[in-house]
Design a protein around this motif. Sequence first.
Motif, PDB file in Angstrom:
ATOM      1  N   ARG A 299     -20.180 -48.585 -28.907  1.00 45.19           N
ATOM      2  CA  ARG A 299     -19.120 -49.461 -29.416  1.00 45.19           C
ATOM      3  C   ARG A 299     -18.705 -50.484 -28.354  1.00 45.19           C
ATOM      4  N   VAL A 300     -18.559 -50.025 -27.117  1.00 49.54           N
ATOM      5  CA  VAL A 300     -18.116 -50.919 -26.049  1.00 49.54           C
ATOM      6  C   VAL A 300     -19.144 -52.015 -25.803  1.00 49.54           C
ATOM      7  N   PHE A 301     -20.398 -51.631 -25.631  1.00 56.61           N
ATOM      8  CA  PHE A 301     -21.421 -52.639 -25.340  1.00 56.61           C
ATOM      9  C   PHE A 301     -21.629 -53.585 -26.521  1.00 56.61           C
ATOM     10  N   ALA A 302     -21.554 -53.064 -27.748  1.00 61.19           N
ATOM     11  CA  ALA A 302     -21.760 -53.922 -28.917  1.00 61.19           C
ATOM     12  C   ALA A 302     -20.585 -54.854 -29.162  1.00 61.19           C
ATOM     13  N   SER A 303     -19.411 -54.529 -28.634  1.00 65.93           N
ATOM     14  CA  SER A 303     -18.211 -55.326 -28.899  1.00 65.93           C
ATOM     15  C   SER A 303     -18.279 -56.721 -28.284  1.00 65.93           C
ATOM     16  N   GLY A 304     -19.066 -56.877 -27.236  1.00 65.07           N
ATOM     17  CA  GLY A 304     -19.105 -58.139 -26.509  1.00 65.07           C
ATOM     18  C   GLY A 304     -18.140 -58.189 -25.343  1.00 65.07           C
ATOM     19  N   LEU A 305     -17.328 -57.138 -25.153  1.00 64.88           N
ATOM     20  CA  LEU A 305     -16.345 -57.148 -24.073  1.00 64.88           C
ATOM     21  C   LEU A 305     -16.979 -57.141 -22.692  1.00 64.88           C
ATOM     22  N   THR A 306     -18.207 -56.665 -22.583  1.00 68.02           N
ATOM     23  CA  THR A 306     -18.858 -56.653 -21.269  1.00 68.02           C
ATOM     24  C   THR A 306     -19.428 -58.010 -20.894  1.00 68.02           C
ATOM     25  N   ASN A 307     -19.472 -58.955 -21.842  1.00 67.83           N
ATOM     26  CA  ASN A 307     -19.900 -60.333 -21.556  1.00 67.83           C
ATOM     27  C   ASN A 307     -21.283 -60.408 -20.904  1.00 67.83           C
ATOM     28  N   GLY A 308     -22.114 -59.418 -21.186  1.00 59.77           N
ATOM     29  CA  GLY A 308     -23.451 -59.406 -20.602  1.00 59.77           C
ATOM     30  C   GLY A 308     -23.484 -58.994 -19.148  1.00 59.77           C
ATOM     31  N   GLN A 309     -22.320 -58.670 -18.574  1.00 60.98           N
ATOM     32  CA  GLN A 309     -22.252 -58.245 -17.176  1.00 60.98           C
ATOM     33  C   GLN A 309     -22.508 -56.736 -17.083  1.00 60.98           C
TER      34      GLN A 309
END
Length: 710
Positions: free
Chosen positions: A327-337
């Motif tokens: 869920r976290v990675f798919a949310s976009g919150l990591t901004n590819g970082q």
Amino acid sequence: MRFTPPLLVALAALVTTAGAAPETADRVTVDLTAGRPANLVDPEAALGAGLDGMGRGEVAALYTPHNVARMRQGGLQPISYRLRTELGIEAWHWNEAGVWSDPAHAQGYWTSNDRAKRPILLTHGYALPRRGDSVDQANNLGYSRLDDGDPDSFWKSNPYLDPRYTHTDARPEWAVLDLGQGQAIGAARIGWAQPYAVAYEVQHWVGVDEYDPVGRWVAFPGGVVDKGQGGEATLAFDRPVETRFVRVLMKRSSGTAPAGATDARDRLGFAIRELAFGAIDTQGRFVDVVRHAKDGHAQTYAEVSSTDPWHRAVDRDLDLEQPGLDRVFASGLTNGQPMMVPVGVLYDTPENAAALIRFLRWRKYPVTQVELGEEPDGQYVDAETYGALYLEFAAVLRGVDPSLTFGGPSLQSGIADTWLDPDPDHSWTRRLMRYLRGRNAIDQLGFFSFERYPFDDICGDIGDKLMDQTRLTQALFKRFADDEIPADTPWVISEYGFSAYSGRAMVEMPSALLNADIVGQFLTLGGDAAYLFGYGPNVPINQHLACAGYGNMMLWQADATGAAQHPMPAYWAARMMTQDWAQPGGGTHALWPASTADKDAKGRPYVTAYALRRPDGRFALMLVNRDAGRAHAVRLGFQTGGGWRGATGAAQAVQYSPKQYVWKADGPDGHPTRNLPPERFAIADAGQALSLPANSLTMVVLSSAGPAGR
């Protein structure tokens, strides 16, 4: 990247004259005399936010497209995933699919499946039924099994501290009770479980208080046992001793396991069913002064050296949710970082941690840093115990992926001191560093992480606290040096904010100023990355002290449905740092020491300044006017070998002050009554005086690259 020598330059630059009047422009001096910057950072890697565990039903309410879009607008790029289960003395089933070591009974030691047939959206912690601590740092709803009054429950130490896992000599384990006040203790009763202690001491604390630097544990007269037989052991001491703190120190284990146990871990360590202390009366009856209850607040306070991560399917805590990693990675919150991910160390197993790393690699998620454990100092775990588990877990995880960098310990406080400790060195951090050096393993500390909440108490004069924060940070960095943390080890603030407890200051202008000060000063002094806590929308609460009022760490205030509604000062501070101070798009930014001259009666600068030279060659200054009572006029300039020179050319400014924001305090219904974006304006001549309103945050980007085109 850290350059250590300019630390002294940065601190020395604060020593200037005092007393400028508002109409007299103070100097903001960017010090270029060292010839090289104090630090180099990429803001897209250095300015991040933390995502934490939550309460029942809160994960789904937070991770909506609306909320995610609002959170990302703050410009914070990397994410640190926080592990609330570790604070709650729970094991984390990061994938609810997996295997038990005793599958027939759905219990034992859990290992999540490193493959997932479906996306992992929600996960939980599992409370440990062999828990020994009365309190925890999460929901604090559990209790110790040492004095719960249940003869069928027991505390057990962590089997992963046995030499077969740590490959070092066996360390004693201990269980401590705080009787609340001095009591005449003449006897003890220990209900042993399996494995029991063959050699142990029953001790009392001798010292002025629990923090006495020369305090020590002393065995009760008649309290030393070398041939223990388990069962229920009653020890009548030769004479009663007046004491508040008592301890059972376990030195050698029986190595026995409960009937029918087949797992080797069941016979490693020590286990106690119940502890009682008091006296034997004239009729030979045991008079117990320990309060026994299945309630951490009602029972006598207990602490233990470690806890067995064994648990059962029925121990799932539905009131503590962790967002699923998918869920976290798919949310976009990591901004590819790359996201900094945690593994439980105090209350989990190396096998479960290794499975997590295999899963992340299978999913091809960008991960470079793994934080081992969370807040061991806040849970009163010995530094040496944490160090042993740290090295054990790191060795296992390195075998899965040697490219990863491991670090910790995510100190609850940058300054961590021990209590009830007979070692004359009460510095938890220094003891950890010495333990790692003693194992020739200091190089295995890939980064040093700590949390930065300067104030437990956010009542009283918030302006004075705001002024004091930078002085406290200077003292903290001195303490790091005294604690022998390697200067070349990257430093990470894994969480930061006003306080670990909620309060009104978090939703008013000082919250923006404090966040800017923490980030600017930390990076200038050599820090590598800082993660803001309170990323998701939230609501005002009062958590600790009534005088603190209602507030919360949050970028956005949520409406009744949990949707982001009002941007908070913390949001604008984050956006100004990432979009105006730093150059959008990232790249190497050089931090140079900067200072001002005008100080208060305590020698604290009213205005703090942080200077970046951006990849485009332009200097950007972050200016924090912490004076709540008046505006300050400043002139911008540079100190070089040729003296002080004023800035030249045009500049662009962004300013946020009470002109833009006012909070209406109304308990849990508090809200902004004025909530405008920061003001933007052009400056024709950067060398002229610039007015900084009271309690304001200002970013100035010069058109030139410094004095004489430097």
